[in-house]
Design a protein around this motif. Structure first.
Motif, PDB file in Angstrom:
ATOM      1  N   VAL A   1      19.294 103.327 -79.837  1.00 45.14           N
ATOM      2  CA  VAL A   1      18.118 104.061 -80.299  1.00 45.14           C
ATOM      3  C   VAL A   1      17.789 103.685 -81.736  1.00 45.14           C
ATOM      4  O   VAL A   1      18.632 103.165 -82.467  1.00 45.14           O
ATOM      5  CB  VAL A   1      18.304 105.597 -80.188  1.00 45.14           C
ATOM      6  CG1 VAL A   1      18.499 106.010 -78.751  1.00 45.14           C
ATOM      7  CG2 VAL A   1      19.449 106.083 -81.038  1.00 45.14           C
ATOM      8  N   VAL A   2      16.554 103.962 -82.106  1.00 45.56           N
ATOM      9  CA  VAL A   2      16.071 103.701 -83.460  1.00 45.56           C
ATOM     10  C   VAL A   2      15.490 105.000 -83.995  1.00 45.56           C
ATOM     11  O   VAL A   2      14.735 105.689 -83.289  1.00 45.56           O
ATOM     12  CB  VAL A   2      14.985 102.605 -83.451  1.00 45.56           C
ATOM     13  CG1 VAL A   2      14.392 102.409 -84.827  1.00 45.56           C
ATOM     14  CG2 VAL A   2      15.551 101.304 -82.917  1.00 45.56           C
ATOM     15  N   ALA A   3      15.819 105.353 -85.221  1.00 40.53           N
ATOM     16  CA  ALA A   3      15.282 106.566 -85.845  1.00 40.53           C
ATOM     17  C   ALA A   3      13.877 106.292 -86.370  1.00 40.53           C
ATOM     18  O   ALA A   3      13.627 105.266 -86.998  1.00 40.53           O
ATOM     19  CB  ALA A   3      16.184 107.020 -86.985  1.00 40.53           C
ATOM     20  N   CYS A   4      12.969 107.234 -86.092  1.00 43.67           N
ATOM     21  CA  CYS A   4      11.583 107.127 -86.551  1.00 43.67           C
ATOM     22  C   CYS A   4      11.166 108.453 -87.169  1.00 43.67           C
ATOM     23  O   CYS A   4      11.756 109.486 -86.898  1.00 43.67           O
ATOM     24  CB  CYS A   4      10.655 106.823 -85.377  1.00 43.67           C
ATOM     25  SG  CYS A   4      11.056 105.328 -84.491  1.00 43.67           S
TER      26      CYS A   4
ATOM     27  N   ASN B   1       4.506 109.960 -88.030  1.00 43.50           N
ATOM     28  CA  ASN B   1       3.762 108.740 -87.726  1.00 43.50           C
ATOM     29  C   ASN B   1       4.476 107.832 -86.713  1.00 43.50           C
ATOM     30  O   ASN B   1       3.959 106.791 -86.352  1.00 43.50           O
ATOM     31  CB  ASN B   1       3.455 107.953 -88.998  1.00 43.50           C
ATOM     32  CG  ASN B   1       4.697 107.565 -89.758  1.00 43.50           C
ATOM     33  OD1 ASN B   1       5.811 107.645 -89.259  1.00 43.50           O
ATOM     34  ND2 ASN B   1       4.500 107.132 -90.992  1.00 43.50           N
ATOM     35  N   LYS B   2       5.663 108.220 -86.283  1.00 43.94           N
ATOM     36  CA  LYS B   2       6.472 107.502 -85.285  1.00 43.94           C
ATOM     37  C   LYS B   2       6.772 106.052 -85.676  1.00 43.94           C
ATOM     38  O   LYS B   2       6.953 105.190 -84.848  1.00 43.94           O
ATOM     39  CB  LYS B   2       5.819 107.567 -83.915  1.00 43.94           C
ATOM     40  CG  LYS B   2       5.719 108.993 -83.437  1.00 43.94           C
ATOM     41  CD  LYS B   2       5.617 109.107 -81.978  1.00 43.94           C
ATOM     42  CE  LYS B   2       5.646 110.580 -81.642  1.00 43.94           C
ATOM     43  NZ  LYS B   2       5.375 110.885 -80.318  1.00 43.94           N
ATOM     44  N   ARG B   3       6.858 105.807 -86.970  1.00 44.05           N
ATOM     45  CA  ARG B   3       7.238 104.481 -87.447  1.00 44.05           C
ATOM     46  C   ARG B   3       8.734 104.439 -87.704  1.00 44.05           C
ATOM     47  O   ARG B   3       9.337 105.416 -88.145  1.00 44.05           O
ATOM     48  CB  ARG B   3       6.499 104.143 -88.740  1.00 44.05           C
ATOM     49  CG  ARG B   3       5.044 103.923 -88.518  1.00 44.05           C
ATOM     50  CD  ARG B   3       4.406 103.413 -89.768  1.00 44.05           C
ATOM     51  NE  ARG B   3       2.994 103.204 -89.523  1.00 44.05           N
ATOM     52  CZ  ARG B   3       2.158 102.776 -90.427  1.00 44.05           C
ATOM     53  NH1 ARG B   3       2.572 102.522 -91.651  1.00 44.05           N
ATOM     54  NH2 ARG B   3       0.888 102.611 -90.138  1.00 44.05           N
ATOM     55  N   LYS B   4       9.290 103.280 -87.477  1.00 45.28           N
ATOM     56  CA  LYS B   4      10.721 103.076 -87.677  1.00 45.28           C
ATOM     57  C   LYS B   4      11.081 103.317 -89.140  1.00 45.28           C
ATOM     58  O   LYS B   4      10.368 102.876 -90.043  1.00 45.28           O
ATOM     59  CB  LYS B   4      11.084 101.640 -87.279  1.00 45.28           C
ATOM     60  CG  LYS B   4      12.520 101.285 -87.483  1.00 45.28           C
ATOM     61  CD  LYS B   4      12.762  99.843 -87.084  1.00 45.28           C
ATOM     62  CE  LYS B   4      14.165  99.421 -87.423  1.00 45.28           C
ATOM     63  NZ  LYS B   4      14.410  98.019 -87.090  1.00 45.28           N
ATOM     64  N   MET B   5      12.185 104.013 -89.339  1.00 41.29           N
ATOM     65  CA  MET B   5      12.660 104.250 -90.704  1.00 41.29           C
ATOM     66  C   MET B   5      13.394 102.991 -91.165  1.00 41.29           C
ATOM     67  O   MET B   5      14.311 102.525 -90.498  1.00 41.29           O
ATOM     68  CB  MET B   5      13.577 105.456 -90.730  1.00 41.29           C
ATOM     69  CG  MET B   5      12.871 106.727 -90.319  1.00 41.29           C
ATOM     70  SD  MET B   5      13.944 108.139 -90.332  1.00 41.29           S
ATOM     71  CE  MET B   5      13.908 108.547 -92.050  1.00 41.29           C
ATOM     72  N   LYS B   6      12.993 102.460 -92.288  1.00 44.12           N
ATOM     73  CA  LYS B   6      13.586 101.220 -92.785  1.00 44.12           C
ATOM     74  C   LYS B   6      15.037 101.416 -93.200  1.00 44.12           C
ATOM     75  O   LYS B   6      15.883 100.580 -92.922  1.00 44.12           O
ATOM     76  CB  LYS B   6      12.770 100.672 -93.947  1.00 44.12           C
ATOM     77  CG  LYS B   6      11.424 100.185 -93.524  1.00 44.12           C
ATOM     78  CD  LYS B   6      10.670  99.609 -94.687  1.00 44.12           C
ATOM     79  CE  LYS B   6       9.303  99.143 -94.224  1.00 44.12           C
ATOM     80  NZ  LYS B   6       8.509  98.616 -95.313  1.00 44.12           N
ATOM     81  N   SER B   7      15.308 102.489 -93.875  1.00 45.57           N
ATOM     82  CA  SER B   7      16.686 102.758 -94.293  1.00 45.57           C
ATOM     83  C   SER B   7      16.967 104.253 -94.149  1.00 45.57           C
ATOM     84  O   SER B   7      16.878 105.002 -95.119  1.00 45.57           O
ATOM     85  CB  SER B   7      16.925 102.296 -95.728  1.00 45.57           C
ATOM     86  OG  SER B   7      15.990 102.895 -96.584  1.00 45.57           O
ATOM     87  N   PRO B   8      17.293 104.676 -92.919  1.00 42.55           N
ATOM     88  CA  PRO B   8      17.565 106.106 -92.719  1.00 42.55           C
ATOM     89  C   PRO B   8      18.800 106.543 -93.501  1.00 42.55           C
ATOM     90  O   PRO B   8      19.722 105.766 -93.729  1.00 42.55           O
ATOM     91  CB  PRO B   8      17.788 106.228 -91.219  1.00 42.55           C
ATOM     92  CG  PRO B   8      18.092 104.869 -90.742  1.00 42.55           C
ATOM     93  CD  PRO B   8      17.470 103.915 -91.711  1.00 42.55           C
ATOM     94  N   ILE B   9      18.799 107.780 -93.921  1.00 45.02           N
ATOM     95  CA  ILE B   9      19.921 108.321 -94.681  1.00 45.02           C
ATOM     96  C   ILE B   9      21.183 108.333 -93.832  1.00 45.02           C
ATOM     97  O   ILE B   9      22.267 108.032 -94.295  1.00 45.02           O
ATOM     98  CB  ILE B   9      19.597 109.742 -95.178  1.00 45.02           C
ATOM     99  CG1 ILE B   9      18.430 109.687 -96.151  1.00 45.02           C
ATOM    100  CG2 ILE B   9      20.805 110.387 -95.822  1.00 45.02           C
ATOM    101  CD1 ILE B   9      17.889 111.047 -96.526  1.00 45.02           C
ATOM    102  N   PHE B  10      21.006 108.666 -92.568  1.00 41.82           N
ATOM    103  CA  PHE B  10      22.139 108.734 -91.652  1.00 41.82           C
ATOM    104  C   PHE B  10      22.046 107.599 -90.647  1.00 41.82           C
ATOM    105  O   PHE B  10      20.951 107.188 -90.283  1.00 41.82           O
ATOM    106  CB  PHE B  10      22.149 110.071 -90.907  1.00 41.82           C
ATOM    107  CG  PHE B  10      22.235 111.246 -91.817  1.00 41.82           C
ATOM    108  CD1 PHE B  10      23.465 111.642 -92.327  1.00 41.82           C
ATOM    109  CD2 PHE B  10      21.111 111.946 -92.192  1.00 41.82           C
ATOM    110  CE1 PHE B  10      23.551 112.726 -93.185  1.00 41.82           C
ATOM    111  CE2 PHE B  10      21.188 113.027 -93.039  1.00 41.82           C
ATOM    112  CZ  PHE B  10      22.413 113.412 -93.537  1.00 41.82           C
ATOM    113  N   ASP B  11      23.201 107.111 -90.195  1.00 46.37           N
ATOM    114  CA  ASP B  11      23.200 106.060 -89.175  1.00 46.37           C
ATOM    115  C   ASP B  11      24.091 106.421 -87.995  1.00 46.37           C
ATOM    116  O   ASP B  11      24.295 105.615 -87.108  1.00 46.37           O
ATOM    117  CB  ASP B  11      23.628 104.727 -89.767  1.00 46.37           C
ATOM    118  CG  ASP B  11      25.075 104.718 -90.221  1.00 46.37           C
ATOM    119  OD1 ASP B  11      25.658 105.798 -90.386  1.00 46.37           O
ATOM    120  OD2 ASP B  11      25.617 103.621 -90.412  1.00 46.37           O
TER     121      ASP B  11
END
Length: 77
Positions: free
Chosen positions: A15-18, A22-32
Motif C-alpha cells: 500500500v501507499v499512503a496518500c 487530494n488523494k496524492r501520494k505522500m512523498k515522505s510520510p512521517i510513519f512507514d
C-alpha cells in the motif's frame, strides 16, 4: 506476540499512503509502518488514505486495510 503489536511496513502490505483531501501520494510520510490498532487513527485523526501500490486507482477503506493487515499477519506466522 499479539497480532495488534506487530508492525508491518507499507511496502510489505503493498500500500501507499496518500492524503485524504487530494488523494496524492505522500512523498515522505512521517510513519512507514502500521499496527492494527493504529489503522483507525491514520484514517480518522491524521487524514491518511491508502491505495494499492500496483493499482493507483484502487483505494482501501479502513475495514479493507484492517482485513489486509490481518491476512498478512496470519500468513507470516
Amino acid at each position: 506476540m499479539d497480532k495488534e503489536y506487530i508492525r508491518v511496513t507499507f511496502e510489505e502490505l503493498g500500500v501507499v499512503a496518500c492524503r485524504a483531501n487530494n488523494k496524492r501520494k505522500m512523498k515522505s510520510p512521517i510513519f512507514d509502518k502500521l499496527r492494527l490498532e493504529m489503522i483507525p487513527v491514520f484514517y480518522e485523526k491524521w487524514g491518511y488514505v491508502f491505495r494499492s501500490a500496483t493499482d493507483p486507482k484502487k483505494y482501501y477503506s479502513m475495514e479493507q486495510l484492517q482485513e489486509l493487515f490481518q491476512n498478512y499477519v496470519e500468513n507470516i506466522q
